[in-house]
Enzyme design. Structure first.
Site, PDB file in Angstrom:
ATOM      1  N   GLY A 185      33.858  18.442 -57.544  1.00  0.00           N
ATOM      2  CA  GLY A 185      34.712  17.297 -57.713  1.00  0.00           C
ATOM      3  C   GLY A 185      35.857  18.202 -58.408  1.00  0.00           C
ATOM      4  N   ILE A 187      38.831  19.918 -61.245  1.00  0.00           N
ATOM      5  CA  ILE A 187      38.449  20.563 -62.237  1.00  0.00           C
ATOM      6  C   ILE A 187      38.203  19.629 -63.574  1.00  0.00           C
ATOM      7  CG2 ILE A 187      39.666  22.079 -63.325  1.00  0.00           C
ATOM      8  CD1 ILE A 187      42.205  22.851 -61.133  1.00  0.00           C
ATOM      9  N   GLY A 188      37.166  20.118 -64.374  1.00  0.00           N
ATOM     10  CA  GLY A 188      36.962  19.062 -65.290  1.00  0.00           C
ATOM     11  C   GLY A 188      36.189  17.813 -64.904  1.00  0.00           C
ATOM     12  N   ALA A 189      35.287  17.818 -63.460  1.00  0.00           N
ATOM     13  CA  ALA A 189      34.924  16.695 -63.718  1.00  0.00           C
ATOM     14  C   ALA A 189      33.461  16.470 -64.249  1.00  0.00           C
ATOM     15  CB  ALA A 189      34.800  16.494 -61.694  1.00  0.00           C
ATOM     16  N   GLY A 190      32.528  17.552 -64.181  1.00  0.00           N
ATOM     17  CA  GLY A 190      31.072  18.357 -64.449  1.00  0.00           C
ATOM     18  C   GLY A 190      30.354  18.334 -63.924  1.00  0.00           C
ATOM     19  N   LYS A 191      30.825  18.980 -62.601  1.00  0.00           N
ATOM     20  CA  LYS A 191      30.421  19.448 -61.747  1.00  0.00           C
ATOM     21  C   LYS A 191      29.255  20.132 -61.776  1.00  0.00           C
ATOM     22  CE  LYS A 191      34.027  22.267 -59.085  1.00  0.00           C
ATOM     23  NZ  LYS A 191      34.990  21.739 -60.693  1.00  0.00           N
ATOM     24  N   THR A 192      29.441  21.302 -62.443  1.00  0.00           N
ATOM     25  CA  THR A 192      28.200  22.299 -62.864  1.00  0.00           C
ATOM     26  C   THR A 192      27.139  21.959 -63.743  1.00  0.00           C
ATOM     27  OG1 THR A 192      29.849  23.730 -62.380  1.00  0.00           O
ATOM     28  CG2 THR A 192      28.251  24.738 -64.042  1.00  0.00           C
ATOM     29  N   ASP A 260      26.506  23.883 -57.493  1.00  0.00           N
ATOM     30  CA  ASP A 260      28.054  23.079 -57.699  1.00  0.00           C
ATOM     31  C   ASP A 260      29.239  22.985 -57.422  1.00  0.00           C
ATOM     32  OD1 ASP A 260      28.673  25.933 -58.391  1.00  0.00           O
ATOM     33  OD2 ASP A 260      29.001  25.766 -60.542  1.00  0.00           O
ATOM     34  N   GLU A 321      43.776  27.399 -68.142  1.00  0.00           N
ATOM     35  CA  GLU A 321      43.570  26.058 -67.841  1.00  0.00           C
ATOM     36  C   GLU A 321      44.402  24.915 -68.188  1.00  0.00           C
ATOM     37  OE1 GLU A 321      39.007  26.041 -66.237  1.00  0.00           O
ATOM     38  OE2 GLU A 321      40.019  24.559 -67.027  1.00  0.00           O
TER      39      GLU A 321
END
Length: 377
Positions: A185, A187-192, A260, A321
């Site tokens: 995803g 940056i900031g999509a919540g993948k981790t 991730d 960021e």
């Protein structure tokens, strides 16, 4: 270290179709409150504290990001949906469903409406026996007494026997076809967050990208033209080294692995950030490395619109960021989607999470799990 809370719940019913009541309650808790990760057998026990029909009971383990008071509020709502009417009459009463919070991590809560661990835990075999069945090494946070010792010392002399089995909600989500899942995803999509959550719930191994110490990243966000190439080269080297080392620890045919990131993200970001001549050189090196990398059995792309990405980036507060421009995020999204279109041999699942919050809203999380299960068939 776990990112979610471990909650132990006791469920009971002695009115109507008791087993159906409990199974439905498990399913509703899983859908609306938190992920039910373990379910005990179904036990039949004598009524405790009053004369009535026998009870059916079980104990479940739940994972959630919610605080105890929020969990209690949602549990009461589930009980209400199932027809439980709480009265102010003194003493115990027959009930269609009863859900108690028995333990919440190793936390202690002493409030008027909520005491954790449950104050009567040590007195009730219908809690202790199913609890011991699913978590045999649990220890009481204040007395330091093991669950086995609590069973032996329990003064409850009533009958408590296994009468049936129950269906754990995660058993309905068959991901056994997948050994290696990569979640990607912007940056900031919540993948981790999603990768870690799924790994905890399904007891999977994790491969999580490590990049916080990259010295070029803060410099890149201040001067992209100057630092793009060294940044992308360092990321490629780090990702190759890390994913090679991490995957080497596991058996790709036996272990269940959640990552991730997928190394192809390096090429997507490089195409957006590099000049044309730099990109040609970069791609030559990338193609050599990519041939050696194992392909995931399922590639998940979390799509989020740019406004939501910027909100998430601001919320997590990484200083380097905060100045990311919206057009940069849009180009990254376009790069991912263009890449996905070209991948004929990759099992791809695109999920739009722009209007979803899979941390706070359990229903959003179970939607993602259901979508993953569909790709397994």
């Amino acid at each position: 270290m776990k990112t979610q809370h471990q909650v132990i719940l006791s469920l009971g019913s002695n009115l109507g179709k008791k087993q159906e009541n409990i199974q439905l309650c498990i399913d509703l808790l899983h859908q609306d409150v938190g992920t039910i990760t373990k379910v005990s057998s179904l036990y039949e026990s004598d009524a405790w504290g009053f004369k009535s029909e026998s009870f059916y009971n079980c104990v479940v383990e739940m994972h959630t990001h919610l605080k105890p008071q929020k969990v209690l509020k949602k549990i009461l709502k589930v009980e209400q949906i199932l027809g439980r009417i709480r009265t102010h009459e003194a003493g115990y009463q027959a009930r269609i469903i009863d859900v108690d919070i028995i333990a919440f991590n190793d936390e202690l809560v002493d409030e008027e409406r909520l005491q954790i661990p449950h104050p009567h835990l040590s007195d009730r075999l219908f809690v202790l026996l199913p609890f011991q069945e699913i978590i045999s090494d649990w220890m009481h946070p204040t007395t330091k007494t093991t669950i086995g010792e609590l069973v032996k010392k329990c003064s409850d002399s009533g009958s408590c026997v296994i009468v049936s089995t129950l269906i754990a909600p995660l058993k309905k989500i068959d991901l056994s076809r997948f050994n290696y899942i990569a979640i990607e995803g912007n940056i900031g999509a919540g993948k981790t967050t999603l990768a870690t959550k799924i790994a905890e719930d399904f007891n999977a191994k994790t491969v999580l990208e490590r990049f916080a110490d990259n010295p070029f990243l803060p410099k890149f966000y201040k001067d992209q033209n100057r630092y793009a190439f060294p940044l992308e080269m360092s990321f490629l080297a780090d990702r190759y080294q890390q994913i090679s080392d991490d995957l080497a620890q596991f058996d790709l045919f036996k272990d269940f692995i959640i990552a991730d990131y997928h190394i192809f993200k390096s090429l997507i970001f490089a195409k957006v950030t590099l000049q044309e001549d730099e990109y040609r050189l970069y791609k030559t090196l990338f193609d050599i490395i990519y041939k050696e990398m194992p392909r995931p059995d399922l590639y998940i792309y979390l799509y989020q619109n740019t406004d939501k990405l910027l909100q998430n980036i601001k919320k997590r507060g990484r200083s380097y960021e905060q100045e990311i421009p919206s057009d940069y995020l849009e180009r990254i999204n376009e790069g991912y989607l263009d890449y996905i279109k070209t991948q004929q041999d990759l099992n791809v699942l695109i999920i739009d999470v722009s209007e979803k919050d899979f941390v706070k809203n359990q229903e959003d999380y179970t939607f993602i799990l259901d979508e993953m299960a569909k790709k397994a068939h």
